[in-house]
Design an enzyme around this catalytic site. Structure first.
Site, short mmCIF file in Angstrom:
data_model
loop_
_atom_site.label_atom_id
_atom_site.label_comp_id
_atom_site.label_asym_id
_atom_site.label_seq_id
_atom_site.Cartn_x
_atom_site.Cartn_y
_atom_site.Cartn_z
CG ASP A 139 -5.95 -6.21 -1.34
OD1 ASP A 139 -6.12 -4.99 -1.54
OD2 ASP A 139 -6.11 -6.74 -0.23
CB ILE A 177 0.12 -2.53 -6.06
CG1 ILE A 177 -0.14 -3.69 -7.02
CG2 ILE A 177 1.62 -2.23 -5.99
CD1 ILE A 177 0.28 -3.43 -8.46
CG HIS A 178 -4.43 -1.96 -1.97
ND1 HIS A 178 -4.82 -2.66 -0.85
CD2 HIS A 178 -3.78 -0.87 -1.48
CE1 HIS A 178 -4.43 -2.02 0.24
NE2 HIS A 178 -3.79 -0.94 -0.13
CD GLN A 179 -9.91 0.94 -5.69
OE1 GLN A 179 -10.31 2.05 -6.00
NE2 GLN A 179 -10.52 -0.17 -6.07
CB SER A 201 -0.95 -0.05 1.21
OG SER A 201 -1.97 0.90 1.11
#
Length: 197
Positions: free
Chosen positions: A172, A122-124, A98
């Site tokens: 995710d 990695i994700h929003q 993140s």
């Protein structure tokens, strides 16, 4: 006269901690472990500025093992890494997720390495929107802007198309060390300090 065991152990720990702090400073090494907060960002940026003042040419090694945390606190570290003159080596270990992935990307590609068992996420960005409907709408817009900004950063630093990155961070996305190299987050996997130089 009896002494309190807690005060004795605290007194013993203080010189030990000061010794470790001095050694870390002399070796130009920083640790970013745990959740990224404004306090962590303040501490790390202060140390980066001090190390840069000590030498703007010698590299600084930053070990990152963090699930992420407050995005803007990660932004602060990210921007200071790029602001100072000293080159910075980012070394992933444990997990880098993140907001931690965002600050990890502050170093140029060739200076982003990881140890073999590191995992990346990695994700929003997410948010806990609450309050009046108009405030929730404002917060939602800010999350969308942050998502675009993060996606553009990942795309720029990995060479991946923005549409691919936006799709990848929709949920995710976990990457092993090898997958992170393939994705472009990491330049190479190292096992020993000598491989860093």
């Amino acid at each position: 006269m009896e002494t309190n065991d807690d005060s004795k152990s605290a007194a013993t720990a203080e010189p030990h901690n000061a010794y470790l702090e001095e050694k870390a400073f002399k070796s130009r090494t920083l640790l970013i472990f745990g959740t990224i907060t404004d306090a962590v960002a303040a501490d790390v940026t202060r140390r980066l500025i001090a190390l840069d003042a000590d030498s703007g040419e010698k590299p600084i090694d930053i070990f990152v093992s963090s699930p992420g945390g407050h995005l803007e606190s990660g932004d602060a570290i990210h921007d200071i890494v790029r602001f100072i003159s000293a080159p910075v080596n980012m070394i992933g270990t444990g997990w880098v997720g993140s907001a931690a992935t965002h600050l990890y990307l502050a170093a140029p590609s060739e200076r982003r390495v990881c140890l073999p068992n590191t995992r990346f996420l990695i994700h929003q960005p997410s948010g806990g929107a609450g309050g009046q409907a108009t405030d929730i709408a404002i917060q939602a817009q800010e999350i969308i802007k942050a998502r675009q900004r993060i996606a553009h950063e990942i795309a720029r630093e990995t060479g991946r198309p923005i549409d691919t990155v936006l799709a990848d961070i929709d949920r995710d996305r976990w990457l092993s060390a090898e997958e992170a190299v393939d994705y472009g987050l990491v330049s190479r996997i190292i096992q020993r300090k000598i491989e860093l130089r």
